[in-house]
Each structure stands twice: as structure tokens, then as C-alpha cells.
Design a protein around this motif. Structure first.
Motif, PDB file in Angstrom:
ATOM      1  N   ASP A  68       0.828  -1.207   0.000  1.00 23.04           N
ATOM      2  CA  ASP A  68       0.000   0.000   0.000  1.00 23.04           C
ATOM      3  C   ASP A  68       0.862   1.256   0.000  1.00 23.04           C
ATOM      4  OD1 ASP A  68      -2.379  -1.458   0.028  1.00 23.04           O
ATOM      5  OD2 ASP A  68      -2.556  -1.386   2.213  1.00 23.04           O
ATOM      6  N   TRP A  71       2.410   1.667  -3.522  1.00 16.52           N
ATOM      7  CA  TRP A  71       1.402   2.184  -4.457  1.00 16.52           C
ATOM      8  C   TRP A  71       1.230   3.686  -4.258  1.00 16.52           C
ATOM      9  CZ3 TRP A  71      -2.910   5.089  -4.296  1.00 16.52           C
ATOM     10  CH2 TRP A  71      -3.652   5.172  -5.476  1.00 16.52           C
ATOM     11  N   THR A  72       1.110   4.118  -3.008  1.00 14.05           N
ATOM     12  CA  THR A  72       0.875   5.528  -2.693  1.00 14.05           C
ATOM     13  C   THR A  72       2.061   6.390  -3.095  1.00 14.05           C
ATOM     14  OG1 THR A  72      -0.581   4.884  -0.876  1.00 14.05           O
ATOM     15  CG2 THR A  72       0.290   7.130  -0.827  1.00 14.05           C
ATOM     16  N   TRP A  75       2.085   6.689  -6.870  1.00 10.63           N
ATOM     17  CA  TRP A  75       1.004   7.536  -7.374  1.00 10.63           C
ATOM     18  C   TRP A  75       1.327   9.000  -7.123  1.00 10.63           C
ATOM     19  CZ3 TRP A  75      -3.004  10.907  -7.394  1.00 10.63           C
ATOM     20  CH2 TRP A  75      -3.952  10.744  -8.408  1.00 10.63           C
ATOM     21  N   LEU A  87      -6.242  11.502  -5.001  1.00  8.95           N
ATOM     22  CA  LEU A  87      -5.480  10.361  -4.496  1.00  8.95           C
ATOM     23  C   LEU A  87      -6.412   9.299  -3.925  1.00  8.95           C
ATOM     24  CD1 LEU A  87      -2.795   9.006  -3.785  1.00  8.95           C
ATOM     25  CD2 LEU A  87      -2.627  10.523  -1.805  1.00  8.95           C
ATOM     26  N   GLN A  88      -7.379   9.721  -3.167  1.00 11.40           N
ATOM     27  CA  GLN A  88      -8.319   8.767  -2.563  1.00 11.40           C
ATOM     28  C   GLN A  88      -9.180   8.097  -3.635  1.00 11.40           C
ATOM     29  OE1 GLN A  88      -9.231   9.108   1.386  1.00 11.40           O
ATOM     30  NE2 GLN A  88     -11.446   9.108   1.093  1.00 11.40           N
ATOM     31  N   ARG A  91      -7.129   5.517  -5.345  1.00 13.54           N
ATOM     32  CA  ARG A  91      -6.937   4.381  -4.432  1.00 13.54           C
ATOM     33  C   ARG A  91      -8.188   3.521  -4.383  1.00 13.54           C
ATOM     34  NH1 ARG A  91      -4.135   0.699  -1.862  1.00 13.54           N
ATOM     35  NH2 ARG A  91      -4.731   0.379   0.287  1.00 13.54           N
ATOM     36  N   LYS A  93     -10.326   3.449  -2.015  1.00 16.56           N
ATOM     37  CA  LYS A  93     -10.630   3.110  -0.622  1.00 16.56           C
ATOM     38  C   LYS A  93     -10.525   4.382   0.198  1.00 16.56           C
ATOM     39  CE  LYS A  93      -8.447  -1.455  -0.867  1.00 16.56           C
ATOM     40  NZ  LYS A  93      -7.404  -2.294  -0.276  1.00 16.56           N
ATOM     41  N   ILE A  96      -6.553   6.490   2.581  1.00 20.53           N
ATOM     42  CA  ILE A  96      -5.353   7.189   2.127  1.00 20.53           C
ATOM     43  C   ILE A  96      -4.709   8.025   3.233  1.00 20.53           C
ATOM     44  CG2 ILE A  96      -6.298   9.327   1.143  1.00 20.53           C
ATOM     45  CD1 ILE A  96      -3.690   6.944  -0.425  1.00 20.53           C
ATOM     46  N   ILE A  99      -2.653   5.676   5.306  1.00 18.04           N
ATOM     47  CA  ILE A  99      -1.418   5.253   4.635  1.00 18.04           C
ATOM     48  C   ILE A  99      -0.386   6.376   4.672  1.00 18.04           C
ATOM     49  CG2 ILE A  99      -0.379   4.576   2.424  1.00 18.04           C
ATOM     50  CD1 ILE A  99      -3.087   3.184   1.793  1.00 18.04           C
TER      51      ILE A  99
END
Length: 153
Positions: A68, A71-72, A75, A87-88, A91, A93, A96, A99
Motif C-alpha cells: 500500500d 502504491w501511494t 502515485w 489520491l483517494q 486508491r 478506498k 489514504i 497510509i
């Protein structure tokens, strides 16, 4: 054993003050003794290092990045200046904020020396611009450099 309580009971005020200072720097979480000791060891290992070297150590020696987190980070690097909402949405979900905070929280011992200079934990690694439209994010140059070196980017 609660060191602060023991020191208070014995009237050793300098230890109580030292404990209070440490508690103010730590995240609001009850850590086990072994977790606290681990973060203390990490703090000693990176003591005096500049941010770039601390990031490198934190993400290789203290705790490798999770899927996770990777990925963040990727991105954010691919979408500099993105909004929290973007961003959220990407994602898919609602996690964020968690994370972003845990990028530093999980490695708190490493980054503790930088926290007094930042408004929140994730600002150690991120540049945040608050505007009426919301918060926008960029990776700090030091973070980008290290994440590229580590092959995350």
C-alpha cells in the motif's frame, strides 16, 4: 514497569520531565515495551543523519515499505500536486490518510528528530499545500531521490 510513574513516586523530576518530553514526541499510541525499545534503537541508529539518509535507513533497515505504501508513493510521484480527493479516488478506498500517516508512524523512531519541525507526521516526507480547494501533495525532493534509489519509483 512505568518509568515515569516510578520517577514521580521517587521525586526524580528530571526523569519525569524527560519522559514527558519523549511522550510528547511520540504518536498517541500505547506501545509495548519491545516496540518502544525498537523505536529507540532506530532513533539511535539514525541520530544526526540528514533527512535523505534517514529516509534510506528507515525504508531499508527499520521497515520495508508495504504494498500500500509503495502504491501511494508511486502515485504521488506520478501525480505531483494531486489533491487528497484525487489520491483517494485513485486508491478506491477511504484509507489514504492512514497510509500517508503510517509512512512515518511505522518508522517513528527514525523520524522523531524531524517531527518538531513539521506540522504533522507525513510532512516529513511530503510537501502539502492547503488551499480553499483542499490539500495538494508532492513528495519532498529528498524522499523522491531515495525512493528512486531504492527502486520504488
Amino acid at each position: 514497569m512505568n518509568v515515569r510513574e516510578n520517577a514521580r513516586n521517587k521525586g526524580v523530576n528530571e526523569v519525569v520531565e524527560a519522559c514527558d518530553g519523549e511522550l510528547r514526541r511520540r504518536p498517541a499510541q500505547e506501545w509495548t515495551t519491545s516496540q518502544a525499545e525498537q523505536h529507540d534503537e532506530w532513533a539511535k541508529a539514525v541520530s544526526g543523519l540528514p533527512l535523505e539518509a534517514t529516509i534510506r535507513w528507515a525504508f531499508t533497515q527499520a521497515q520495508l515499505p508495504s504494498a500500500d505504501e509503495i502504491w501511494t508513493i508511486r502515485w504521488l510521484a506520478d501525480h505531483p500536486g494531486c489533491s487528497h480527493e484525487e489520491l483517494q479516488a485513485a486508491r478506491g478506498k477511504g484509507d489514504i490518510s492512514l497510509i500517508l500517516g503510517h509512512l512515518v508512524f511505522e518508522r517513528h523512531g527514525c523520524f522523531g528528530a524531524f517531527l518538531p519541525h513539521e506540522r504533522d507526521q507525513s510532512s516529513v516526507l511530503l510537501i502539502k499545500n492547503k488551499s480553499p480547494e483542499g490539500v495538494r501533495y508532492w513528495l519532498k525532493p529528498e524522499a523522491s531521490t531515495v525512493f528512486r534509489e531504492l527502486g520504488i519509483l
